[in-house]
Structure formats: C-alpha cells, structure tokens
Design an enzyme around this catalytic site. Structure first.
Site, PDB file in Angstrom:
ATOM      1  N   GLY A  29     -34.186 -28.234  16.315  1.00 17.45           N
ATOM      2  CA  GLY A  29     -33.678 -28.947  15.131  1.00 17.45           C
ATOM      3  C   GLY A  29     -32.531 -29.839  15.543  1.00 17.45           C
ATOM      4  N   GLY A  30     -32.393 -30.941  14.819  1.00 14.32           N
ATOM      5  CA  GLY A  30     -31.431 -31.973  15.179  1.00 14.32           C
ATOM      6  C   GLY A  30     -30.003 -31.474  15.296  1.00 14.32           C
ATOM      7  N   TYR A  88     -30.876 -18.444   2.767  1.00 12.34           N
ATOM      8  CA  TYR A  88     -31.555 -19.349   3.711  1.00 12.34           C
ATOM      9  C   TYR A  88     -32.928 -19.773   3.183  1.00 12.34           C
ATOM     10  CZ  TYR A  88     -33.985 -20.856   7.958  1.00 12.34           C
ATOM     11  OH  TYR A  88     -34.733 -21.567   8.855  1.00 12.34           O
ATOM     12  N   ARG A 281     -40.617 -30.507  13.692  1.00  7.51           N
ATOM     13  CA  ARG A 281     -40.783 -29.167  13.104  1.00  7.51           C
ATOM     14  C   ARG A 281     -41.903 -29.310  12.090  1.00  7.51           C
ATOM     15  NH1 ARG A 281     -37.666 -28.002   9.678  1.00  7.51           N
ATOM     16  NH2 ARG A 281     -36.491 -29.924   9.627  1.00  7.51           N
ATOM     17  N   ALA A 386     -36.938 -39.684  17.825  1.00  6.03           N
ATOM     18  CA  ALA A 386     -37.117 -41.121  18.085  1.00  6.03           C
ATOM     19  C   ALA A 386     -36.164 -41.582  19.186  1.00  6.03           C
ATOM     20  CB  ALA A 386     -36.863 -41.904  16.803  1.00  6.03           C
ATOM     21  N   ASP A 506       3.904 -37.070 -22.694  1.00  8.79           N
ATOM     22  CA  ASP A 506       2.723 -37.845 -23.094  1.00  8.79           C
ATOM     23  C   ASP A 506       1.664 -36.839 -23.579  1.00  8.79           C
ATOM     24  OD1 ASP A 506       0.550 -39.798 -23.015  1.00  8.79           O
ATOM     25  OD2 ASP A 506      -0.021 -38.821 -21.128  1.00  8.79           O
ATOM     26  N   TYR A 507       0.701 -37.315 -24.364  1.00  7.02           N
ATOM     27  CA  TYR A 507      -0.286 -36.356 -24.885  1.00  7.02           C
ATOM     28  C   TYR A 507      -1.581 -36.329 -24.054  1.00  7.02           C
ATOM     29  CZ  TYR A 507      -3.212 -33.664 -27.954  1.00  7.02           C
ATOM     30  OH  TYR A 507      -4.053 -32.693 -28.426  1.00  7.02           O
ATOM     31  N   ASP A 508      -2.433 -37.369 -24.174  1.00  7.72           N
ATOM     32  CA  ASP A 508      -3.746 -37.331 -23.500  1.00  7.72           C
ATOM     33  C   ASP A 508      -3.598 -37.370 -21.990  1.00  7.72           C
ATOM     34  OD1 ASP A 508      -5.884 -37.592 -25.704  1.00  7.72           O
ATOM     35  OD2 ASP A 508      -4.347 -39.069 -26.240  1.00  7.72           O
ATOM     36  N   ASP A 688       0.416 -39.351 -17.528  1.00  6.50           N
ATOM     37  CA  ASP A 688      -0.642 -39.487 -16.520  1.00  6.50           C
ATOM     38  C   ASP A 688      -1.103 -40.912 -16.295  1.00  6.50           C
ATOM     39  OD1 ASP A 688      -1.896 -39.476 -19.161  1.00  6.50           O
ATOM     40  OD2 ASP A 688      -3.733 -39.668 -17.983  1.00  6.50           O
TER      41      ASP A 688
END
Ligand code: ADP
Ligand code: G6P
Length: 733
Positions: A29-30, A88, A281, A386, A506-508, A688
């Site tokens: 496998g690679g 797995y 594979r 390849a 601040d709120y939001d 924010d």
C-alpha cells in the site's frame, strides 16, 4: 534530541503468526511503502497496528512481537478482534474509504462502528501522548486516524502536529452525507498543517470546513478557535533510487526469479509478444473490472493483436472481510475466465492473473519487462505504482497509460491519460502505446522520470515537515494575549481590587452564540443568572451594548435593571422602567433608496434575510451558502457604496451581516459618553466583531478590552467563545 513520531494504522511491517512463530512481512500500500524510507533515515518512532489482534497474540509470543517491532523502531497499538472489526473493517473501510472515493452506495453508516472508531482513535492518541518528549513533532496519517490530531492537541497543545490524507478528500456534496461530518473535520483540525496529494482535494476540504465549521479562511489558512491551521497540497513521491537502482541491478542479474523466467520463456516461444502490466491491491476503486473489459474490447477492435499481446495482472489481496472486496474477487475471477476462455490459443492466454503479494525483486522484474503499464483506477488518491514504473524504466522506453482519476495524473501528464470508464478510449490508448515509436516513448518518460526523481518521497516528507515548522512558528496576526492562566488571574484580581467597575458587554457572538435566525438567539437562564449576579454588586455598572434594535432588547431585557445601549449606540435605557434616550439625532428617510436594493439581493440569495431597525437596515447572510454569501455581500457593498455618501450613511460589516446605518453612530462614541459622569477604576469591554472595535479603540487606555474569537483586533486580550466568556464572567460574581 527531538524526534518525529509517525502515526498510521499500518506499520511498515505486518505481523502474522505461522506455526507459533511471529513472521514479519513488509506492508503493501502507498502509505507504508512510501513512508518506510522516511522512517528508516530519522531517529523517530512509528506508532501503528501490527496486523495481529489481541486474541492472536498468546502471552508466550508477546515478547517476540515486541522484539520484531522494536527492531524497526515501531510501537504497536493493541487492538482486540472486535475493535479491528468496528474500526478497521467497519468505519474505516465500509464507511470512510467508499465515501471518500465517491462510492456512496457502498458507504455504511453504523453508529456502533463510529463509537469503536472513536475509541480506537483515542487508543492511538494515548500511545502517542505517552511517547511524546519535549520538542517532538507528531505526523498522523490517513483516513483511519482522522480524530487523532484533535485528541493529541487537546492534551498537548504545545506539540506540533501534522496530518496527511493519502486518499482523495471528496467534494462537499459527498462529504456532507456523512452523519459525523463535523466531528471528523474537528478531529482533523487538531493538526497545525493538513496535507493532501492534490489541490483539488485541498479545495474540497476547505470548502467543507468553510461550510460545516463556519470558519474564516485566509487563502489556505483556516482561523480555527484561536489557532491558525494551514492546508496545503504535497504530492507524495517514491523512493526513486531504490526502484531505479534495483532496475539497473535487474539488467545485470544472473539468477532470475520465477516470474522473470516465465516471462523470458514466453518471449522465447513467442518472440513478438508485448506485455502490458497492471499492479494494484484488489480494490473496487482501482478499476480492475473496467481494465479487463477494456482489454477485451481492444482484442475485439484490433484482432491483429490476438496472440501478440498479454496483460499481466497483479492484484494483492486486500480487506477481504469487507463484502464488496469478496464480491470484487469473484467478479474479477469470472471476467478473467471469460476473456481467457474467449480468446486463448494453444501457446497464448491473453491474461496472466496473479492474486498475491510479490517480493520487491519480482515487482522490479515486472516493471522492467513490460513495455506498457495500464493503470485505470476510477478514483485513487495518488497511485504510486505509476511513479514506480517510470522510475524502473532504466532505458526510458515504455508507455504508461494512466487514469485521469489518479492523483498521479496531475504530475505525469506526458503519460497517455484516459478516462477509466471509456473502454473505447482505453482500447485505442493500448493500440497507440503498442505502435508508439521508441523516441516518443523516451521523450515523454525522460520528463516524467526527472520529476519523479526530483520530487521523491524524501523531498515530499521534508517539504511537509518544514512547512509544519513554519505554520507553528507563525502565530495569528495579533498582539492580543489569550485570557487564561496568569493573564486571567491578573484580570480577575484587578476587577476584585477595584471599587467601581464598568462592564460593556456585546450581545451576539459574546453573550449569545449565533443562531441561524437572529430572532432565535434569545438569552437563556444561565445568562440571566450570571448578569443578575454581576449586577447585584453595587460596585458594578453593567452595560449591554448591541447592534440589535431596542424593541428586541426591551422584550428580552426590559424588566432587568441593567443599562441597555442598542442599535450600535443610538439608544440608551438605564434599567427597567426608565425611558429610552436617543443619543444621536438621525433620520431614516434614506430607507426608500436602500431597502429595494436589499430586497432584490434577498430575493436572489436563498437563506438571506433583512432586519429593519429604527435607523438602520441589516442584511443577514448566515444561512446562505458561505461561499455564495461572501460573494453576494461583496457585490451588495459595491452596489450600495456609491449611494451612501449623499445620505451620510455607512456600511458596517458584522459577522455574516452587512448593516447600512447613519454614519458617526457607533459603540465607541456611546461607551465613552456613558463614562462621562463616572470615574470607574476598572473598565472591561468584550465583543466579537468589527463593530466592537470602535469601543476597543475609543475606551481609555487602561481598559481591559477582550476580543471574542480569532479575528483581527485592536483589543488587548482574546478569548475563545461564548462559553469562555461565561466562565470569565462567573469569576466576577
Ligand atoms: P494503494 O495505496 O491504494 O494501495 P498505490 O499504488 O499508491 O496504491 O501503492 C501501492 C503500493 O503497494 C506500491 O508501492 C506497490 O509497489 C505496492 N504493491 C502493489 N502491488 C503489490 C504486490 N502484488 N506485491 C507487492 N507490493 C505491491
Ligand atoms: C491505501 C491507504 C493506506 C492503506 C493501504 C493498504 O494506500 O491510503 O492507508 O494502508 O491502502 O490498505 P490496508 O487496508 O491493507 O492497510
């Protein structure tokens, strides 16, 4: 000395028990083959799974297992049969592998497997944490361990973590079908650097992060919590010298392998036979069935090659507990049987099919003896075969036919690039390859070989690790210090020592987390409990300062004794029962010009929404697809900009909102006005977004200004999110 800890599911060697003896074979496998040389050179360790389950290792064999691993600088994570099954064969190979390779119909969503995957990822992370020493770096690999980066980062924020995905990252439209998509992304984002083989996988990942984690991107950097995560592509290379030198040796070898002898024998009997090689594979992503059918089609379309061309097909058994792999094995057996049955002659069978792993020398024999390599994956992260083929062609002859769906096709574009589903095109490519003059073969191969040689696996690993070093040393662009540890203690102490304090909140995004619709972000019981607690102390002046309109705040906080400042500083109310006081003289006659424009944008931008306040209009795009939202917001800004000068208006850019309002009204002015008749010895402001920056700038220098989140700021301090704001505020009660 610091070291690199490689973490992957497969170790470079897989262990088997044969007649009570521990046998080690190189993993196929690679990933394992590619990283082997990187590991061999360094002083690092490799953490992974040995391939044996706890049940298979009886106590008398355990020391031999340890020894076999120790010799290779490996440590293994011990997994029970049940864990291997769920982690797995289950979540890794029945859920993630098919989904990430666009085989959505094969992808199973099983909650139990997901739970096992999480548990096993935690086991890997625990072993990593146990092995970390000062200044070590951790490099986690592949889809089996997507949660490990976050799990390690949580315990060891000081450690540099890289993550590399060896398979494709699918488009957002496919990835979003995964029920645990946010958790998977959060897991990966524990890394400081995330690498992919190609730019396409990188941009698919960024698009998913942007849409699902709602993070801001700065090109390929993601601002995540207070960290900067870099995402980049590093096409993996091979150990060029190993293949090239082995191929040179091959030409000199006196003793021949069994495979080579068969090839030589065949060439002797049928001197004009050409060999086409395919190696993978046995996996449904590799397009093996398509390849056989294309070869069949070739023999039908070009019958003059009957008896003259042979396909040598090597398939390594893989993941045979997964039903699709068993089905594929049957399908390939049948197809090979059909084609061989249809065309075979006395001295010639069209397909030689080997279903087994082969020693390295035999692979080299095949790479060297076959004039054509035919690799037709329907999806493949990279495809190292390849590159190995090109590296092994000592005299630069040979033709590589390569699927455009393999990551390697991006780099090897001198190959004959085909669409693996276009059987006619593949058949024609085989014909082209067979008649290609040697000089043309050599011309293309020299270019590809040069690239494979230069960008080899060592260079790949090196570039990744250098880039990792770079990301971590580059802190987010700000001087703001995180509110934690000593910094937090000192803020809390100054607060407690003060006799009179003002809190601008601040709120939001600060006191309330964002919701899809602004009206849904109403205050909860926990917030009231905290605010009431703070307000109860007469030393405290509590001010909620918001861009919201006064009607909304009246509904939510009207009965509360705190000061409310709304619409970015236009209105102020000093507790329940008081009147709203207008701080600035403004008008809204301009609404008739701006509103129709916003309405037009809303109509053609699904998910966007207009909020009309008394003296401003906001265009919210939180529910819009993030990429479309940003694009439309920019377009809207450009459309409105030329109109606002005449009306003394300005555009405020908030968090996923554009607001048009009268200029000169802002939280900075309002907060300083509030302080006019007070002489507090402690001022704290938290917010924010961009609109809060006015407040951070205008408040007296001695103020404690805190930015929530990771955006650019002039504030002195930074805090993660609403949850951390609550934790800090509780310390003020
Ligand atoms: P994948 O990672 O999906 O398995 P790659 O082409 O990237 O595909 O890597 C496959 C690796 O396994 C290559 O290094 C190749 O040399 C090796 N390999 C493939 N087939 C065999 C085989 N039959 N025997 C031994 N090694 C093999
Ligand atoms: C691909 C994956 C690797 C995996 C390999 C072999 O290359 O990217 O992570 O190790 O296939 O698969 P296996 O399931 O045998 O480990």
């Amino acid at each position: 000395m610091s070291k690199t800890i490689i973490v992957s599911n497969r170790l470079p060697l897989s262990l088997n028990i044969n007649q009570n003896e521990v046998e080690a074979t190189p993993s196929v496998g690679g990933l394992a083959t590619g990283l082997k040389s990187v590991h061999a050179d360094g002083n690092g360790i490799w953490i992974g799974w040995s391939g044996l389950t706890e049940e298979e290792i009886n106590p008398s064999l355990a020391p031999n297992v340890e020894k076999a691993l120790e010799n290779q600088k490996c440590r293994s994570v011990s997994l029970s049969e049940k864990e291997v099954d769920g982690f797995y064969y289950g979540f890794s190979n029945r859920t993630l592998w098919p989904l990430f390779h666009y085989f959505t119909e094969y992808s199973e969503f099983n909650n139990e497997d997901w739970e096992t995957y999480k548990r096993v990822n935690q086991k890997f992370a625990d072993l990593v944490i146990e092995n970390i020493e000062d200044n070590d770096r951790v490099w986690v690999h592949d889809y089996q361990l997507l949660l490990v980066p976050q799990m390690v980062k949580e315990k060891r924020p000081d450690v540099k973590i890289g993550f590399f995905l060896h398979i494709p990252f699918p488009s957002y439209e496919v990835f979003r079908t995964l029920p645990w998509r946010e958790e998977i992304l959060q897991g990966m984002m524990g890394a400081d650097l995330i690498g992919f083989h190609t730019y396409d996988y990188e941009r698919h990942f960024l698009s998913s992060v942007q849409r699902l984690l709602i993070c801001d991107l700065d090109f390929n950097n993601v601002l995540y919590d207070t960290r900067n995560v870099k995402v980049d592509s590093f096409p993996m290379g091979i150990d060029f010298n190993k293949f090239h030198n082995a191929a040179i040796e091959h030409s000199k070898a006196k003793v021949k392998s069994e495979v080579q002898e068969s090839i030589d024998k065949h060439k002797l009997i049928k001197g004009d036979t050409q060999f086409i090689l395919s190696i993978d594979r046995l996996d449904y992503t590799k397009g093996i069935a398509q390849r056989i059918m294309a070869f069949e089609h070739f023999l039908e379309k070009y019958p003059e090659y009957l008896g003259k061309v042979r396909l040598v097909m090597l398939a390594v058994p893989s993941r045979s507990n997964v039903p699709q792999y068993q089905d594929l094995k049957n399908e390939i057996d049948q197809l090979v049987g059909r084609v061989n049955g249809k065309f075979s002659e006395v001295n010639w069978t069209p397909i030689w099919y080997f279903y087994r792993s082969m020693p390295f020398e035999n692979l080299i024999d095949l790479y060297c003896s076959c004039k054509i390599a035919l690799l037709t994956p329907v999806r493949d992260g990279m495809n190292l075969v390849a590159k190995e083929y090109i590296a092994s062609r000592v005299d630069n002859t040979g033709v590589l036919i390569l699927s455009e769906m393999a990551g390697a096709a991006k780099e090897l574009n001198e190959a004959l690039i085909i669409n693996p589903n276009n059987l006619d095109q593949i058949a024609d490519a085989i014909k082209t390859a067979l008649v290609m003059p040697e000089k043309d073969q050599i011309k293309g191969n020299i270019i590809m070989k040069d690239r494979v040689q230069r960008y080899n696996v060592e260079r790949w690993a090196n570039e990744f690790l250098v880039s990792l070093e770079d990301v971590v040393s580059k802190k987010p662009e700000t001087a703001a210090r995180a509110v934690k540890g000593k910094v937090e203690e000192s803020i809390v102490k100054s607060f407690r020592d003060a006799k009179s304090r003002v809190l601008f909140l601040d709120y939001d995004g600060t006191l309330a987390a964002f919701k899809n619709r602004p009206e849904d972000a109403y205050p909860g019981d926990e917030l009231f409990e905290i605010l009431d607690g703070i307000h109860a102390n007469p030393k405290n002046n509590l001010v909620l300062i918001t861009g919201r309109d006064r009607e909304t705040f009246d509904r939510w906080f009207g009965s509360k004794p705190y000061t409310l400042i709304t619409e970015h500083g236009l209105w102020q109310k000093d507790g329940a029962g008081a009147e709203w006081n207008q701080l600035e003289q403004v008008n809204n006659r301009w609404f008739s010009v701006i509103f129709p424009i916003l309405e037009r944008f809303t109509d053609r931008t699904p998910g966007s929404q207009i909020e009309i306040k008394n003296y401003s209009i906001a265009w919210h795009f939180r529910r819009v697809d993030p990429v479309l939202g940003e694009a439309r917001a920019n377009e809207l800004k450009n459309t409105i900009q030329p109109l606002i000068g005449n009306h003394s208006l300005e555009i405020m850019e908030g968090d996923k909102v554009l607001e048009v309002k009268v200029s000169g009204v802002n939280k900075g002015k309002a907060s300083t006005k509030f302080l006019a008749n007070l002489e507090p010895d402690f001022i704290i402001a938290m917010g924010d977004d961009w609109t809060d920056e006015f407040m951070f700038k205008d408040l007296p220098d001695s103020s404690t200004t805190i930015k929530v989140g990771n955006k650019k700021t002039v504030a002195k301090f930074r805090i993660n999110n609403t949850k951390s704001v609550y934790e800090l505020l509780r310390k003020f009660i």
